[in-house]
Every structure is written in C-alpha cells, then in structure tokens.
Design a protein around this motif. Structure first.
Motif, PDB file in Angstrom:
ATOM      1  N   LYS A 170    -129.389  31.367  47.774  1.00  0.00           N
ATOM      2  CA  LYS A 170    -128.742  32.394  48.591  1.00  0.00           C
ATOM      3  C   LYS A 170    -128.663  33.704  47.812  1.00  0.00           C
ATOM      4  O   LYS A 170    -127.617  34.349  47.703  1.00  0.00           O
ATOM      5  CB  LYS A 170    -127.352  31.950  49.029  1.00  0.00           C
ATOM      6  N   ALA A 171    -129.794  34.095  47.266  1.00  0.00           N
ATOM      7  CA  ALA A 171    -129.867  35.284  46.418  1.00  0.00           C
ATOM      8  C   ALA A 171    -129.720  36.555  47.252  1.00  0.00           C
ATOM      9  O   ALA A 171    -130.087  36.587  48.424  1.00  0.00           O
ATOM     10  CB  ALA A 171    -131.199  35.299  45.658  1.00  0.00           C
ATOM     11  N   PRO A 172    -129.187  37.633  46.665  1.00  0.00           N
ATOM     12  CA  PRO A 172    -128.964  38.879  47.416  1.00  0.00           C
ATOM     13  C   PRO A 172    -130.224  39.719  47.605  1.00  0.00           C
ATOM     14  O   PRO A 172    -130.227  40.647  48.401  1.00  0.00           O
ATOM     15  CB  PRO A 172    -127.928  39.622  46.560  1.00  0.00           C
ATOM     16  N   GLN A 173    -131.281  39.428  46.876  1.00  0.00           N
ATOM     17  CA  GLN A 173    -132.481  40.247  46.975  1.00  0.00           C
ATOM     18  C   GLN A 173    -133.228  40.004  48.292  1.00  0.00           C
ATOM     19  O   GLN A 173    -133.095  38.948  48.917  1.00  0.00           O
ATOM     20  CB  GLN A 173    -133.454  39.947  45.812  1.00  0.00           C
ATOM     21  N   LYS A 174    -134.015  41.008  48.678  1.00  0.00           N
ATOM     22  CA  LYS A 174    -134.953  40.808  49.790  1.00  0.00           C
ATOM     23  C   LYS A 174    -136.055  39.873  49.310  1.00  0.00           C
ATOM     24  O   LYS A 174    -136.480  39.930  48.150  1.00  0.00           O
ATOM     25  CB  LYS A 174    -135.552  42.141  50.231  1.00  0.00           C
ATOM     26  N   LEU A 175    -136.541  39.035  50.210  1.00  0.00           N
ATOM     27  CA  LEU A 175    -137.541  38.044  49.808  1.00  0.00           C
ATOM     28  C   LEU A 175    -138.809  38.719  49.286  1.00  0.00           C
ATOM     29  O   LEU A 175    -139.406  38.262  48.303  1.00  0.00           O
ATOM     30  CB  LEU A 175    -137.870  37.136  51.000  1.00  0.00           C
ATOM     31  N   ASP A 176    -139.228  39.843  49.919  1.00  0.00           N
ATOM     32  CA  ASP A 176    -140.444  40.525  49.481  1.00  0.00           C
ATOM     33  C   ASP A 176    -140.292  41.168  48.112  1.00  0.00           C
ATOM     34  O   ASP A 176    -141.285  41.494  47.461  1.00  0.00           O
ATOM     35  CB  ASP A 176    -140.846  41.600  50.495  1.00  0.00           C
ATOM     36  N   ASP A 177    -139.040  41.356  47.653  1.00  0.00           N
ATOM     37  CA  ASP A 177    -138.802  42.025  46.369  1.00  0.00           C
ATOM     38  C   ASP A 177    -138.591  41.051  45.226  1.00  0.00           C
ATOM     39  O   ASP A 177    -138.316  41.479  44.099  1.00  0.00           O
ATOM     40  CB  ASP A 177    -137.573  42.943  46.473  1.00  0.00           C
ATOM     41  N   CYS A 178    -138.705  39.749  45.495  1.00  0.00           N
ATOM     42  CA  CYS A 178    -138.338  38.753  44.484  1.00  0.00           C
ATOM     43  C   CYS A 178    -139.485  38.451  43.529  1.00  0.00           C
ATOM     44  O   CYS A 178    -140.667  38.529  43.889  1.00  0.00           O
ATOM     45  CB  CYS A 178    -137.879  37.460  45.163  1.00  0.00           C
ATOM     46  N   ALA A 179    -139.107  38.075  42.315  1.00  0.00           N
ATOM     47  CA  ALA A 179    -140.041  37.610  41.298  1.00  0.00           C
ATOM     48  C   ALA A 179    -139.386  36.439  40.563  1.00  0.00           C
ATOM     49  O   ALA A 179    -138.174  36.221  40.663  1.00  0.00           O
ATOM     50  CB  ALA A 179    -140.390  38.731  40.326  1.00  0.00           C
ATOM     51  N   LEU A 180    -140.194  35.670  39.833  1.00  0.00           N
ATOM     52  CA  LEU A 180    -139.698  34.513  39.071  1.00  0.00           C
ATOM     53  C   LEU A 180    -139.931  34.768  37.594  1.00  0.00           C
ATOM     54  O   LEU A 180    -141.049  35.081  37.170  1.00  0.00           O
ATOM     55  CB  LEU A 180    -140.411  33.232  39.516  1.00  0.00           C
ATOM     56  N   GLN A 181    -138.851  34.631  36.797  1.00  0.00           N
ATOM     57  CA  GLN A 181    -138.915  34.862  35.356  1.00  0.00           C
ATOM     58  C   GLN A 181    -138.475  33.602  34.626  1.00  0.00           C
ATOM     59  O   GLN A 181    -137.544  32.911  35.048  1.00  0.00           O
ATOM     60  CB  GLN A 181    -138.012  36.037  34.971  1.00  0.00           C
ATOM     61  N   LEU A 182    -139.164  33.320  33.523  1.00  0.00           N
ATOM     62  CA  LEU A 182    -138.819  32.165  32.693  1.00  0.00           C
ATOM     63  C   LEU A 182    -137.771  32.593  31.675  1.00  0.00           C
ATOM     64  O   LEU A 182    -137.933  33.610  30.992  1.00  0.00           O
ATOM     65  CB  LEU A 182    -140.064  31.625  31.993  1.00  0.00           C
ATOM     66  N   SER A 183    -136.719  31.806  31.573  1.00  0.00           N
ATOM     67  CA  SER A 183    -135.605  32.205  30.705  1.00  0.00           C
ATOM     68  C   SER A 183    -135.932  32.041  29.229  1.00  0.00           C
ATOM     69  O   SER A 183    -135.360  32.745  28.390  1.00  0.00           O
ATOM     70  CB  SER A 183    -134.364  31.374  31.048  1.00  0.00           C
ATOM     71  N   HIS A 184    -136.859  31.158  28.872  1.00  0.00           N
ATOM     72  CA  HIS A 184    -137.056  30.881  27.444  1.00  0.00           C
ATOM     73  C   HIS A 184    -137.890  31.950  26.742  1.00  0.00           C
ATOM     74  O   HIS A 184    -137.766  32.140  25.527  1.00  0.00           O
ATOM     75  CB  HIS A 184    -137.726  29.505  27.261  1.00  0.00           C
ATOM     76  N   ASN A 185    -138.753  32.668  27.456  1.00  0.00           N
ATOM     77  CA  ASN A 185    -139.555  33.706  26.805  1.00  0.00           C
ATOM     78  C   ASN A 185    -139.571  35.023  27.577  1.00  0.00           C
ATOM     79  O   ASN A 185    -140.187  35.993  27.136  1.00  0.00           O
ATOM     80  CB  ASN A 185    -140.990  33.232  26.587  1.00  0.00           C
TER      81      ASN A 185
END
Length: 990
Positions: free
Chosen positions: A51-66
């Motif tokens: 239930k993230a606040p971002q627009k779906l078209d604006d989303c990206a996925l980031q890895l927390s470890h690097n």
C-alpha cells in the motif's frame, strides 16, 4: 518455474526534500517473485501488498544490501549478479529486503521543478537540502546531470544572493565528488564559466568556495585545464582583459587575504601545468604579464612575513615561465632544422617517384601489349572452337512470312523517343546511376560460368541415402563430404536453414557481379561450451491442450473486449515492436491510425491487475494474445501521455492546414468580391428593377436577398427575376463574366464552419499546452535527451505558429466586420452575420447566375441562328444566285458622291452570301431602278471593282421601288455616282 522469496518494504520519497531514510513497515512482509517473469509485471503486486504512496508508474525496486536498482524490464534470473550477497544477513542479524521507492528520474525532475518554482524561504530550504540529497543516494547525481540539473543550478544561482550561491556551491561540490558528476561538469562548460564568474564576487566565502571547486576541477585531469581556459576566454572576452577576476584578487584591491592569494596562484600554476601545448601556455602567460603579475610576484617575494605557501606558488610560477621561454627558443631552432630536413627529403622522394613512374610506364605498356595479345588469342581460339563444334544445321524451309502491319505515327514517335531518351530523372528521384550495363541480366546464361567448362549451372546433387534416414528427415542440408567445423559432446537444437554454396558458380564480366557476401565474412570465435549448454536439447512435456485440442492460454478479458483487441492487432505492427516504437516516437513503425487505435485499447487498472495475478498463479501457461498485448502496454510508463503527445505531433500539420487555409480563402474572397465588376453590374441592375417595382428610391439592400432572386417570377412568361436580371446584364454589359468562376475563394469558404474553426483553434492551443505537460511527465521516466530536445523544439514551434494563427484569425474576423459595413449592413447587426451563411448565399447565387447566363446566351444564339435560317428558307434558286463561298476574305468598296442623280444603274450577277444578316433586293438582268436624291450603296467584292456595272457582286440600297412599295428596304454603306463610276475606294478586311 523458479521463485525468489524475500522481504519487501517501501520508502516514502515522493517529495525528495521531505523524505526519510527509514523503510516501512518495520516488520516487512514476504513477497514471492517469479524469476522468469519481467519485474514490470510483478511490481504491481508489491505495490498493492505494501500500500505504498507512490504512483505505480513512478515506482522502482532497490536492493537494500548494495543500493542497486533492479531493471524492471528484465527478469530476476537475468540479474543474478545484482542479488549476490542479498541472502546473507546484515549487521545485527537483520535480513536484507527489496525496497519499493520512487524512480530516480522522477525524483530528479521533482527537485528541478522545486528549484525553478520556489522562492524565498522555500527555495533556501531546498538549496540547503540539495547537498544531503546527493549524499544519501549516489545514483541521483548521474540522473541530475543528465536531466540538465547543472543548467538549473546556474539559472537559479545567477539570480540569487550570496547565501543561496553558497548553498548551490555546496551541492555542486557534492556532485563533483562523484565521477558521474565530474564528467557532467566536463561536458557542461557553462558551469565552469559560472564558477569563474563567482571568483569576481564581492563576497569572500563565495570566492573561496568557487576557487576550491575550480582547483578540484583542474586537478582531476589535465585536459580540464584547457576547459578552464576556454571558460575564462568566454567570460572575459567581453570585458577585454582575460583572467581579470584572478588578477583583481592578486592586486589586493579589496584588502589582503592570504588564503585567497594562495588559491589563485595555485589555480594559475595548475592550469599552466595542464595546458597541452606551448601556444596555449604563452597566451595565458602573456595575459597575466600584461596585467602585471611579475611585479605583483616580486612585491610578495620581497615582502617580509609573506605566507610560505604563497611564496612557494610564486616561485613555481617564476620557474615555469622562464624555462618555458628557453624551451621555446630551443624548440624554434629545432623546428627550423626539422623543416629543412623535411624539405630535402621531399625533394628526394619526388625524384624517386618520377623515376619509378617512367619505369612503371614501360612495364605497364609491355604488360598491356602481352595481355592484349593473350586476349586476342583466347577470343579467336574460342570463336574458332565454337564455330567448329556448334555449327548450326541449315534451317528448314519456312513459309513466306506475312508482312508486318504498317507502323502507326505513334509508333514512329515512340521509336524516336526511345532512340534519344532523356536523363534518368523523375521529378526529384535520381536514377542516373543506372548505366547501360544494367540492361544485361546477370541471370542470362552467358553471364553465369560454372566451376567447369560448361556455361550452365549444374543441378543440385541428389540427396544421399544417409540424408534420407528417419533421423535426418526435416533437418537442414548437410555439407557434401565436408567435416563439421565444431565437435559437440551434447545433442543441441538444430537451425533449419537452406545452405548456399557461392563457390559452385561464379559470374562473368558484369558490373553488378561481385564476390559473394559469404566469402567476405570474418571468422568468429565462439564459446562452444556455453552454446552447448544454452542450446542443449532437453526432453520436456508437451504443452497442455484443452479438450478441443487447442493450446491452453490464460484468458482474463471478456470475449467482446478480447475480440476488439485482436481485431485491432491486425492493423498494428508486431506487438513486440510497439513498445519500442512508442518509447522512441518512431513514426515509421507506428502511424497516426495506429496511435488512435492503441488509445482505444489502453488497459484499465482492473484489467492490469487481473492479468498480472493470473500470470503469477499460472506462470507456465502463456497469456492470450489480447492479454499479452495489454500487459505489454501496461509496462510503458505514462502510456496515455506518450500517445496523446504523439497524436498531437502527427495531427498538428493537418489541424493547422484546416485553420489556415479557410482564413486565407476568406481574406482572398473579400478582395474578390470588392473588386468584382460583374457583381456590381448585377447589384445595380437588381437595385434598379427593385426600385421600379417597389416605387422606391433605395440605395441598396442586404445581400441575403440574393437567395430569393431565383424564386421571384414574372406573371406572363413565368421567367425568374434572375433570368431578367441576367438578360439585362448581358445586353447592357457585354464585358461581364459568369461571376462564379471569379469568386472561387468564396465558394471554398462556403464549405467551412467558421465557428467550428474557432473552436478548433482553441482546441489546438489546449492540446499544445497539454502536450507540454505530457512531455514534462514523460521526461521523468528516462527519456533520451535528444528525443526530449526534439519534442521540446517541436512544441515550441507549434506554440509560436498557433499564436500566429490566433492573431491572423482575429484580424481577418475584424476585416470581415469592416467588409460587412462596406456591404451596407448596419453596425448593430454585423456581429450576428454568419460568415458561412453569407458565403453560401453568394456562392449559390453565383452558381445560379452562371447557369442562367449560359441559358440566356444559348437562347440568344438560337434566335440569331433562326433569323439566319429564315433568310433562305423557301427561296428559289431563280430568285437568288447562290455562288460558292471561297475561303478568301471578302472586301468592300465604299463610294461617295454627293450629287443627286436619277436613273443610274443596271445590276448584273447580284450575289448575297448565305450567312448575310441583312435584307436584300434582287433585280432581274437588265432591270433598272429609279432613285431620287442622295442614296447609299455598299459593294462587297473579293477584289477591287474595275467595272461595277458588269461585276457588281453584292449590294443593298436604302430605297424602295415605286412600283413595289411592299418590298423590303435595302441597307448598306457607300454610294454610286450618277455617271456610274466608283470613286474614293477604300478596301477593308471584312
């Protein structure tokens, strides 16, 4: 299908200036990724779960470890390297997670927009936070540079005070710490120019920070010194003295500041040390010495208590400048000696080349002669051989050939044109590179030579028995007796191609016959082990089929929607190319109709969710064609904005034409009506008739009455008023025209709804402004800079042209209002007059007038022909002696005698041509006529009259016989004298 289960969180960074570095929720849920499905098709599930606040078209996925960002277009299996170390536990036993956050480009554009649109305290806060934003996310620097963020900083800094400039310099320093940021600065000389401009600031902290950043820039790599010199030249060229900002600091105009002096001299020395050539070096040194740097240096060197660092920098400058001068003197001598040696070497080479040229001429001539003899021998022996071996048998007797049909004139003309053809150009298309050698077909037998002595290509060899074995059925062609290039340990899939053998045949002497493409390919080294692993044949289960034998697919859409999409796909390019075409605005791959079709097929959020969920549930089952197409469209960010921007780009020229051409026609139409004489003849005639019928003295009438003119009819012959008007105009004004052919612009304007035209113009303005917003939204999602610039230039050009159209429209409408006043409309009714209706009335009236005029002229011609016919109808040849009409023109003789006479003439051989339009009077041979007073006669002859008494061909009298008063009068010109002689002859062409 393999899966990847991990924890997922989101980071609320929709506002880059008010974001947190702590992902949520603190107890992350687990999400199962499919490793073989692109992440773009799975990110919606993550978004819904968190239930993230971002627009779906604006989303990206980031890895927390690097901190790496995953490529959404790829699968996890293709990005295994990025996941290395992800499963290992972090500090304090924490597990890593995949973080959903806003895309880099979206955040960067939010930053730039905030800087441009903020003022006062809000701008100060944004500038102050900028350094921390770049420090928190190293990947943001590259996106900021690509999105022209440096230009934004310069524009904001040029209008800001010293505090804001310090904040900008802090952020710029953070950018320069990264390689991406420094490379961006190297490619953006305007930033270096701005930093040098700040060196001349009145505020010490600004000057100090700017000098530090310039030192970092110059020390980063030697070529940067030349870029700094370029920036200095650009800034100081207008002021006259180069490096004037640095010299003002060294001259201590604003007081002594040892730290700034050290920074300036260090910058000068670093720049001189990094210059690539002596010319650039001495250009800088000369500029500095002209402004007294040598005197300033001696002053600081001789001063007691001078800072040691400053003394060191002045000493470095003093050492480098004289050594460079000495090097210049020695290099000048070396250059002179080198040039002299080169000149001598060139003269010797020329002599050698001339000697070799003479020798080569003799050798070439000898070889040519030998080659010529050889060719002659070959050709003669070849011809003799063919003459001996291939002597044709005598032809059998054939029947006598039938003669060819005679050629027509068109055939002769065609042959002449074929003999001397024109240059091979058709409009703008150039075909002049096609020569006469292209008339020969390369496939002719004489141009193909086999590997043996025969001229016919050998047929392909019959298939061998081994190739017909069951295991080889359907396999590609095998090489004939040649071992394979590679040895395999595993069984791999096969490529079912048809092998070509270019070495089996070769071309004769033909321009277009070149060496085969396959003989020019370079060998390629292959990793055979990798290929063997990738393409190993593996036994797998056949895809499941439904009960009716069809392949099973995931069907989510209802049948009506699915059928509509599948029908639309038939007129679109392959679905796999549509995404790239939309992202690149490729007009060759997708036309206007295709864009409009896709706009009707955009998936809804509900459809996207259903398709993605169905694919996750059944990852091994393929999607239906309609579902797969919608899934592809859903992976395009800001799809609607892209399509609407693209549609406007393709529509604009047509929209502009639909507005501009009617305005031009209306302007021309008003000029045509104002200067048209026929319209004035018609209106004056109609006004006169109306005033007579009404018993009034009107000065004019509204032109709307013209549509009723054809409906008013007289009470006798039931002819329309238009018919009578037209008859009078034709009679009174023979120079008048048909009116319709002279007001073509009005006819075209009658087909245009000018109210709709105004709405279209307003719609163009709205769409252009909306397209700016679309471009702004699209630019957040990794839009290519060149494409962005191209679209921005296009929209700017469109905006300027729309503004011009609005001005033109306003002025033409105002001119039309003035034209209505010219036509007599009252001012209070002008705004109520419809352009379309008035033009339609005028156009339809002109068309009816032309039709009526043609009918009037036809009736007039019929009456003339009828009168002419009546002249000879029922006449006997004894009454009229009809002579043959020759093609020579008639002439007439005009005779004048003012004396009265009585009996005077005997007319013989009186002749009147059949097309005469006057009455005549015939006399028998020997007849006479008594005439009293002065009378006239016209004599028409083919030659001058010699004896009018005997050779009078044609004549007519203005008198009647006394004994026959009922006979018609005779009319004409000229006179006969009483002594029956002609005088004052005048011969004119009839």
């Amino acid at each position: 299908m393999a899966t990847f289960v991990c924890r997922v969180q989101f980071l609320d960074d929709t506002d880059p200036f008010n974001s947190t570095n702590f992902p949520e929720p603190t107890r992350p849920p687990l999400f199962t990724f499919r490793e073989e499905i692109p992440l773009i098709n799975q990110i919606a599930g993550v978004h819904r779960l968190l239930k993230a606040p971002q627009k779906l078209d604006d989303c990206a996925l980031q890895l927390s470890h690097n901190g790496s960002y995953l490529d959404l277009e790829s699968t996890l299996a293709e990005q295994r390297d990025e996941l290395e170390g992800f499963q290992e536990e972090g500090g304090r036993g924490k597990k890593h997670s995949v973080i959903l956050r806003t895309q880099l480009s979206v955040r960067v554009h939010a930053c730039i927009e905030k800087l441009y649109n903020s003022t006062g305290r809000e701008l100060r806060r944004a500038l102050f936070s900028l350094k921390q934003i770049f420090q928190d996310d190293k990947d943001l620097v590259h996106e900021f540079v690509v999105a022209e963020g440096l230009t934004c900083l310069i524009k904001v800094g040029a209008e800001a005070d010293q505090n804001y400039q310090n904040y900008i310099l802090r952020a710029l320093g953070q950018i320069m710490l990264y390689v991406d940021g420094m490379n961006g600065l190297i490619g953006h000389n305007e930033t270096v120019q701005w930093l040098y401009t700040l060196v001349g600031s009145k505020f010490r902290l600004v000057v100090k920070t700017a000098l530090k950043l310039l030192l970092v820039f110059v020390e980063y790599t030697e070529p940067n010194a030349a870029l700094l010199v370029q920036a200095v030249n650009t800034v100081d060229t207008k002021r006259g003295n180069l490096w004037s900002n640095t010299m003002e600091i060294l001259d201590e105009k604003d007081g002594v500041d040892t730290e700034l002096l050290v920074y300036v001299m260090t910058l000068i020395n670093k720049t001189l040390a990094g210059l690539p050539d002596q010319d650039s070096f001495y250009d800088v040194v000369d500029c500095l010495e002209e402004q007294g740097i040598e005197v300033i240096g001696q002053r600081h060197l001789n001063r007691k208590g001078t800072d040691l660092d400053l003394l060191e920098q002045f000493n470095i400058y003093e050492v480098s400048a004289p050594s460079a001068r000495h090097a210049e003197d020695s290099s000048l001598a070396c250059r002179i000696s080198t040039l002299e040696a080169r000149r001598q070497a060139c003269e010797e080479n020329v002599k050698k080349m001339e000697a070799q040229h003479l020798d080569n001429q003799g050798n070439v001539r000898a070889v040519a002669e030998k080659f010529g003899d050889l060719v002659k021998g070959l050709s003669s022996s070849h011809e003799a051989e063919h003459a001996g071996k291939e002597k044709p048998p005598p032809p059998p007797p054939s029947p006598t050939p039938t003669p060819a049909p005679p050629k027509k004139e068109s055939d002769h003309i065609w042959d002449q044109l074929m003999a001397t053809p024109r240059e091979l150009r058709i409009k703008e298309m150039d075909f002049t590179d096609l020569g006469e050698e292209d008339d020969v077909d390369i496939l002719d037998v004489g141009n193909l030579m086999g590997s043996g002595d025969h001229l016919i290509m050998p047929p392909p060899p019959p298939p061998s028995m081994t190739s017909m074995s069951p295991s080889n059925l359907g396999s590609p062609q095998h090489s004939r007796g040649e071992p394979p290039l590679f040895q395999k340990k595993k069984k791999t899939i096969r490529l079912f191609w048809n092998e070509v053998r270019p070495t089996d045949w070769q071309c004769g002497s033909h321009k277009n016959c070149k060496e085969s493409l396959w003989t020019k390919l370079d060998p390629v080294k292959l990793d055979t082990a990798k290929l063997e692993h990738l393409f190993e044949t593996k036994s797998k289960e056949l895809p499941k089929t439904a009960a009716d034998g069809k392949r099973q697919e995931i069907i989510v859409l209802d049948s009506k929607r699915s059928n509509a999409i599948n029908i639309g796909l038939t007129v679109l390019p392959p679905p796999r190319t549509i995404k790239t075409a939309i992202l690149n605005f490729d007009e060759y791959a997708l036309n206007k109709e295709g864009i409009e079709k896709i706009l009707t097929m955009i998936p809804t959020e509900e459809e996207k969710q259903k398709i993605q969920e169905a694919q996750l549930v059944n990852p091994d089952t393929p999607l239906g064609s309609a579902e797969q197409f919608l899934l592809t469209l859903s992976s395009i960010s800001e799809l609607t904005a892209r399509l609407q921007l693209w549609a406007f780009k393709m529509d604009y020229d047509v929209l502009e034409k639909e507005v501009a051409e009617p305005l031009q026609d209306l302007k021309e139409g008003m000029n045509q009506l104002e200067s048209n004489k026929t319209l004035r003849f018609i209106l004056s005639t109609l006004l006169a008739i109306g005033n007579f019928l009404n018993g009034s003295n009107a000065k004019g009438f509204e032109l709307s009455y013209l549509e009723k003119v054809a409906e008013v009819k007289d009470t006798v012959h039931k002819q329309s008023l238009l018919h009578h008007v037209c008859s009078i105009v034709v009679e009174k004004f023979p120079e008048s025209s048909d009116l319709y052919s002279e007001i073509g612009a009005i006819t075209r304007s009658a087909k245009v709804d000018f109210d709709q035209l105004q709405d279209n113009l307003c719609q163009m303005e709205r769409r252009c402004k909306a397209s700016w917003d679309h471009l702004k939204v699209i630019a957040k999602h990794e839009m290519k800079p060149a494409l962005k610039q191209r679209m921005s230039d296009f929209l700017k050009d469109c905006a300027e042209r729309i503004i011009i159209l609005k001005i033109v429209h306003r002025r033409i409408i105002n001119r039309f209002h003035a034209f209505l006043l010219f036509l007599g409309h009252p001012p209070y009714a002008v705004r109520e007059v419809s352009i379309h209706r008035l033009c339609k009335i005028l156009s339809e009236f002109a068309l009816e007038y032309r039709t009526t005029r043609e009918r009037v002229l036809q009736q007039k011609q019929k009456r003339a022909n009828h009168r002419e016919r009546n002249k000879t109808r029922g006449k006997m040849i004894t009454d009229v002696s009809v002579l043959s009409v020759r093609s020579t023109p008639l002439r007439y003789c005009s005779v004048l005698d003012r004396a009265p006479f009585t009996r005077f003439c005997v007319l013989r051989n009186l002749w009147v041509p059949s097309n005469a339009d006057f009455s005549f009077y015939s006399l028998q041979k020997g007849g006479s006529l008594s005439v009293h007073g002065l009378h006239r006669i016209t004599v028409f002859t083919k030659e001058p009259l010699k004896n009018p008494r005997r050779t009078l061909y044609k004549g007519s009298f203005m008198a009647k016989r006394d004994d026959h008063p009922a006979q018609p009068s005779l009319s004409g010109e000229g006179e006969l004298s009483s002594n029956e002689q002609l005088v004052n002859q005048h011969f004119l062409t009839n």
